[in-house]
Write a protein that holds these residues in place. Structure first.
Motif, PDB file in Angstrom:
ATOM      1  N   THR A 102       0.830  -1.197   0.000  1.00 47.60           N
ATOM      2  CA  THR A 102       0.000   0.000   0.000  1.00 47.60           C
ATOM      3  C   THR A 102       0.865   1.247   0.000  1.00 47.60           C
ATOM      4  O   THR A 102       0.499   2.271  -0.602  1.00 47.60           O
ATOM      5  CB  THR A 102      -0.927  -0.002   1.235  1.00 47.60           C
ATOM      6  N   ASP A 103       2.007   1.176   0.665  1.00 51.83           N
ATOM      7  CA  ASP A 103       2.893   2.339   0.720  1.00 51.83           C
ATOM      8  C   ASP A 103       3.373   2.743  -0.670  1.00 51.83           C
ATOM      9  O   ASP A 103       3.494   3.938  -0.969  1.00 51.83           O
ATOM     10  CB  ASP A 103       4.085   2.067   1.647  1.00 51.83           C
ATOM     11  N   TYR A 104       3.644   1.747  -1.544  1.00 52.76           N
ATOM     12  CA  TYR A 104       4.036   2.074  -2.911  1.00 52.76           C
ATOM     13  C   TYR A 104       2.923   2.853  -3.618  1.00 52.76           C
ATOM     14  O   TYR A 104       3.175   3.870  -4.275  1.00 52.76           O
ATOM     15  CB  TYR A 104       4.322   0.800  -3.710  1.00 52.76           C
ATOM     16  N   VAL A 105       1.709   2.341  -3.500  1.00 57.68           N
ATOM     17  CA  VAL A 105       0.583   2.956  -4.205  1.00 57.68           C
ATOM     18  C   VAL A 105       0.345   4.375  -3.687  1.00 57.68           C
ATOM     19  O   VAL A 105       0.140   5.313  -4.473  1.00 57.68           O
ATOM     20  CB  VAL A 105      -0.686   2.096  -4.030  1.00 57.68           C
ATOM     21  N   MET A 106       0.391   4.554  -2.378  1.00 55.31           N
ATOM     22  CA  MET A 106       0.179   5.890  -1.817  1.00 55.31           C
ATOM     23  C   MET A 106       1.289   6.843  -2.242  1.00 55.31           C
ATOM     24  O   MET A 106       1.033   8.017  -2.565  1.00 55.31           O
ATOM     25  CB  MET A 106       0.102   5.811  -0.291  1.00 55.31           C
ATOM     26  N   THR A 107       2.507   6.359  -2.262  1.00 59.45           N
ATOM     27  CA  THR A 107       3.635   7.214  -2.663  1.00 59.45           C
ATOM     28  C   THR A 107       3.492   7.669  -4.108  1.00 59.45           C
ATOM     29  O   THR A 107       3.663   8.856  -4.420  1.00 59.45           O
ATOM     30  CB  THR A 107       4.969   6.464  -2.474  1.00 59.45           C
ATOM     31  N   VAL A 108       3.177   6.730  -4.999  1.00 59.35           N
ATOM     32  CA  VAL A 108       3.020   7.088  -6.411  1.00 59.35           C
ATOM     33  C   VAL A 108       1.850   8.054  -6.590  1.00 59.35           C
ATOM     34  O   VAL A 108       1.920   8.997  -7.388  1.00 59.35           O
ATOM     35  CB  VAL A 108       2.834   5.813  -7.263  1.00 59.35           C
TER      36      VAL A 108
END
Length: 973
Positions: free
Chosen positions: A609-615
């Protein structure tokens, strides 16, 4: 010229301020008189509530004081009746004081004042004891009307600095008091904290005193009025008096908010409402697409090919073709009307054709809105109107889902039988399109100056991608971010109800920031604040995590005017086409973080989820960079009176939506006075059900049919598996809300959407004293969620475990999970029940870890050989009965595969296992406070009637549900 007043002798005259003073004194006498009488005569009775009495609670609430007992109720009603005369006079004088030629606001405020007076009489004379429903309706109406009355009085206040000062103080204190009021009410109602209701009562009384005091300030304004009684026929014997026949002069230079200073126009207001409804329809159609697409990979247990329909959103790419772009712009009304096929799709019975209908609607809708924004780019006022409608449309969609338990009532997966308002929604949509498109530009508008700075089209497109994805994934349902931060009982954070209204309020605040403070909305400072808020939401739980969610909600909405205004400076094919393309990639990514076991390369996105939120934040940052490189184009918008007037109507809509949201939160607030089905027998009926994401065999949402089955089976405690629907592809829904509220059950949602599971939930008629969430070892396969909850069953603490193990293919995962859960169950010193999905055969393999010495648990029926997934285990309770109930057509989309050719991508072994375990619901009956008993079966005739399963499901049963495998329930000695 005719005289302004008829000649005659003055009989009496009185200063207008005495109307305010009489109103204030009599109103206070009503409330305080009832309080004094109630405390004197029934003190301990009126401080008693459903949880505690004296001495834990020692001060009565307003409702208990004025409505429950005689004679205090009569004291209150008599004085309130007397108050009505001065109240109507106060409203009339305020209108005379503030009325101006060409303005409608004073009339509106006066109408609200009359409405409040009438509804006050409603909740006064229809007490909660008489008719709880109508008492609440009148009370809610009164409270809702308080906001426009207060704001209207502030906006219309004459030039009286002292009066304005007191109004601001009292209004701020009134609305500020609502926050602790709600907090302590939840402490009382949800947490059952001793003394919390007493503190709540103090804030409730404060609201009453502040409400009356706010109106008392009118005494300072009414000093310029004199009420006169004249005898025009000479019949009076009173003394003649000299009076000054004067009225308050018009204050031509009075400062009023420019947004509301112009004449109110109903046609313009209808235009704004139509625009917002079009935005609502867009978001309703777009959010429905994922639900329909999700049906097919569920059916085939893997990629189906139908997922390609999500690419229908990239239709704005076609606007790169000049003739086609001109055709779309010149026929924008027809494009919007074609998009309404998404609202007609509910009439299509075939799932495939229904999906195609909605896919076409999404294609037309995205194309229409991109063309609309592009068309209006040279008209700042109209551009802002469309942007406002787009943002408010999302809010309206979110509020509709808030009102309908996370289902949108015009989605194509609902119909009249399961809560749909499809016909009404379609009729309003047609009218809205016809009205809102009658003045749309057809030329494409003037292009910005060639020398104007426009920023990067690619960065603007990325900005739209991040914006659309954030709006859809986080804000399209008011409970999504609340469930991100949910950690179980005792409650340490927000609840979907009522705190969903907080999310909606933050969305409204954010949109206002974007409209009124554009420079701040596009600043890197605000981007930094939003990024920190996103990190807080992603990494923290409970209230602290939710504070991040509220700030992020405001930031996302504030970016709508900034990023769309920047994007329309470029070709819509580039910005909106690229935006929706990257948006689709993000949609897939945020599904693959959970569905990694079913997609190629899924391990790259596993639990990120952290990847998606960062992008997402980086994409929005790219849009901010492009917007800052563009020249602002709001000079004409800010100075044009027509633009200011138009903006006002959208703010009216925003206020109406916020009031609606608050009303829904109040109406949906749970009672928490739940009762088990067989409390006299101290019996517990427990069940486990794999609900398969609440889509039935025919692609309809299944909450209501599930509710009926659970109710008719008299289930007190039930575990729901595959229940996490808080993703775009599943519609951002929450099945547990409707079932829990309708059946009167506590609910623990289980590990939240950011925990990367398919979901587990617990619904219980018994209070949940404590619950913890577990993610069991899953080194290879999908994550296995578990809930460990302690329930208060008839005064005895009982542990309930809800668990979903991994897939058959992941042998090591399932072994590790069985050992983890066995240790967890063994560690409990209390009676326990396991409601589970185990993926094992009876008496083989991991079954012997779950059952036996390692766990301390017993199988509810060791003789049931026909199981693979769903099991009920127990210890420390007397098991009295066991039954299996067939699923009908409610939850198992994959059961269709057994009646048709096997899809080419279907994993056959997994399919057979799912059919085996999803075919039934497993039920067990337990007696609390009795020893475990033996495995000896007894005839039903030997079982007391109160301990038997419902006879409704014998034989052919009802609606496809019947006792299964054994054809009848099993009862034990």
């Amino acid at each position: 010229m005719a005289p302004r007043h008829r000649d005659g002798d003055v009989v009496a005259s009185v200063s207008g301020k005495w109307v305010s003073w009489v109103h204030t004194v009599v109103a206070y006498a009503a409330f305080l008189g009832a309080l004094i009488v109630g405390v004197a005569l029934h003190y301990k009775k009126i401080v008693q509530n459903e949880h505690y009495g004296y001495p834990q609670e020692w001060f009565p609430s307003v409702s208990a004081t004025i409505g429950d007992r005689y004679p205090e109720r009569s004291v209150f009603q008599v004085f309130i009746a007397i108050t009505s005369g001065p109240r109507f006079a106060l409203v009339a004088l305020w209108y005379l004081l503030t009325a101006r030629p060409g303005t409608t606001l004073p009339k509106f405020v006066a109408g609200v004042g009359i409405f409040r007076t009438l509804t006050c009489g409603g909740w006064t004379y229809v007490t909660s004891t008489d008719d709880h429903k109508w008492h609440d309706i009148f009370m809610i109406s009164y409270l809702v009307a308080t906001l426009p009355w207060t704001l209207g009085c502030l906006a219309l206040s004459p030039r009286n600095p002292a009066a304005v000062k007191y109004r601001k103080i009292l209004a701020g204190a009134f609305f500020g008091t609502l926050i602790p009021l709600v907090y302590f009410f939840i402490q009382h109602k949800v947490h059952k904290v001793p003394g919390a209701y007493t503190i709540y009562a103090f804030f409730e009384w404060s609201l009453v005193l502040l409400d009356v005091a706010f109106d008392a300030v009118t005494a300072m304004d009414f000093e310029g009025f004199e009420l006169v009684v004249k005898d025009v026929k000479g019949t009076s014997r009173g003394n003649n008096k000299m009076v000054v026949d004067a009225v308050l002069e018009k204050e031509k230079d009075k400062q009023v908010d420019q947004v509301f200073s112009l004449r109110f126009s109903w046609p313009d207001a209808l235009d704004a409402a139509a625009d917002v409804y079009n935005g609502f329809v867009f978001w309703s159609i777009l959010t429905s697409l994922g639900v329909l697409v999700w049906y097919f990979p569920l059916w085939q247990m893997g990629l189906s090919g139908w997922e390609a329909i999500i690419m229908s959103t990239v239709s704005p790419v076609s606007l790169s073709i000049g003739p086609l772009r001109r055709f779309v712009i010149q026929n924008i009304r027809w494009m919007h009307l074609l998009s309404l096929t998404g609202l007609l799709a509910y009439l299509v019975k075939s799932p495939e054709y229904r999906l195609l209908s909605v896919g076409f609607a999404v294609c037309m809708s995205c194309l229409s809105w991109a063309a609309t924004f592009y068309t209006e780019r040279s008209q700042p006022a109209r551009m802002e109107a469309r942007i406002s409608a787009f943002g408010l449309g999302l809010m309206a969609s979110t509020i509709a889902k808030f009102a309908f338990w996370t289902n949108n009532p015009i989605w194509p997966v609902v119909h009249a039988q399961n809560g749909g308002w499809n016909k009404t929604g379609l009729a309003l949509a047609i009218l809205a399109v016809l009205r809102s498109t009658r003045r749309t530009a057809s030329s494409g508008g003037e292009a910005p100056s060639p020398r104007a700075k426009k920023g990067s089209s690619a960065l603007a497109g990325l900005g739209l991608a991040g914006l659309f994805f954030a709006m859809h994934s986080l804000l399209s349902d008011s409970s999504t971010m609340i469930l991100w931060v949910w950690e179980g009982y005792p409650v340490r954070g927000p609840l979907a109800v009522p705190h969903g209204s907080y999310t909606i309020f933050a969305m409204g605040v954010g949109l206002l920031i974007g409209l009124f403070y554009t420079d701040f909305a596009r600043s890197w400072t605000f981007f930094g604040i939003g990024s920190v808020a996103a990190a807080v939401l992603t990494t923290y739980s409970n209230w602290f995590g939710y504070y991040g969610a509220l700030i992020l909600a405001a930031y996302i909405m504030a970016l709508i005017p900034v990023l769309i205004t920047s994007a329309v400076r470029h070709s819509p094919a580039t910005t909106f086409g690229l935006g929706f393309l990257v948006y689709n990639i993000l949609v897939l990514a945020h599904v693959w973080i959970v569905a990694y076991a079913f997609v190629p390369g899924g391990f790259l996105m596993r639990e990120h989820t952290d990847y998606v939120m960062t992008v997402t934040m980086l994409c929005m940052g790219a849009g901010v960079f492009s917007a800052q490189a563009s020249e602002p184009n709001n000079a004409r918008k800010s100075t044009n009176p027509t633009a200011r007037k138009q903006r006002g109507y959208y703010i009216y809509v925003l206020v109406a939506l916020q009031l609606l949201s608050a009303s829904i939160a109040y109406l949906r607030f749970p009672s928490y006075n739940y009762t088990p089905y067989h409390k006299d027998e101290k019996l517990v009926t427990a069940g486990i059900w794999t609900i398969h994401f609440s889509l039935d065999n025919d692609m309809w949402t299944s909450e209501r049919r599930m509710r009926d089955a659970i109710k008719e089976l008299e289930i007190d405690v039930i575990g729901l598996l595959e229940s996490d629907l808080q993703r775009i592809i599943m519609g951002n829904r929450d099945t547990t809300q409707y079932i829990a509220e309708d059946l009167g059950m506590y609910v623990d949602y289980g590990p939240g959407p950011n925990k990367h599971t398919w979901g587990s939930a617990l619904l219980s008629k018994f209070p949940i004293v404590n619950s913890t969430h577990h993610l069991l070892p899953s080194p290879v396969g999908e994550l296995a969620p578990a809930i460990h909850a302690t329930l208060d069953m008839y005064g005895e603490l009982v542990d309930v475990f809800v668990f979903h193990s991994g897939q058959e293919e992941d042998v090591e995962d399932r072994r590790l999970q069985s050992e983890y859960l066995a240790r967890l169950m063994r560690s409990s010193p209390r009676p326990s029940i396991l409601l589970s999905y185990l993926v094992t055969k009876p008496n083989e393999g991991n079954y012997n870890t779950y059952v036996g010495e390692k766990s301390g648990m017993r199988d509810i029926d060791p003789s049931d050989w026909d199981r693979w997934c769903e099991y009920i285990l127990y210890k420390g309770l007397k098991r009295t009965g066991y039954a299996r109930v067939s699923r009908g057509t409610i939850t198992d989309t994959e059961i269709q595969a057994s009646l048709s050719p096997t899809p080419p991508l279907l994993n056959m072994s997994a399919f057979q296992n799912l059919v085996s375990c999803a075919a039934v619901r497993i039920l067990g009956k337990f007696a609390v406070g009795e020893p475990e008993g033996s495995d000896t079966l007894i005839a039903e005739e030997q079982v007391p009637h109160g301990r038997r399963f419902p006879a409704l499901f014998r034989g052919e049963g009802v609606r496809g549900h019947r006792y299964h495998v054994f054809d009848e329930p099993q009862y034990f000695e």
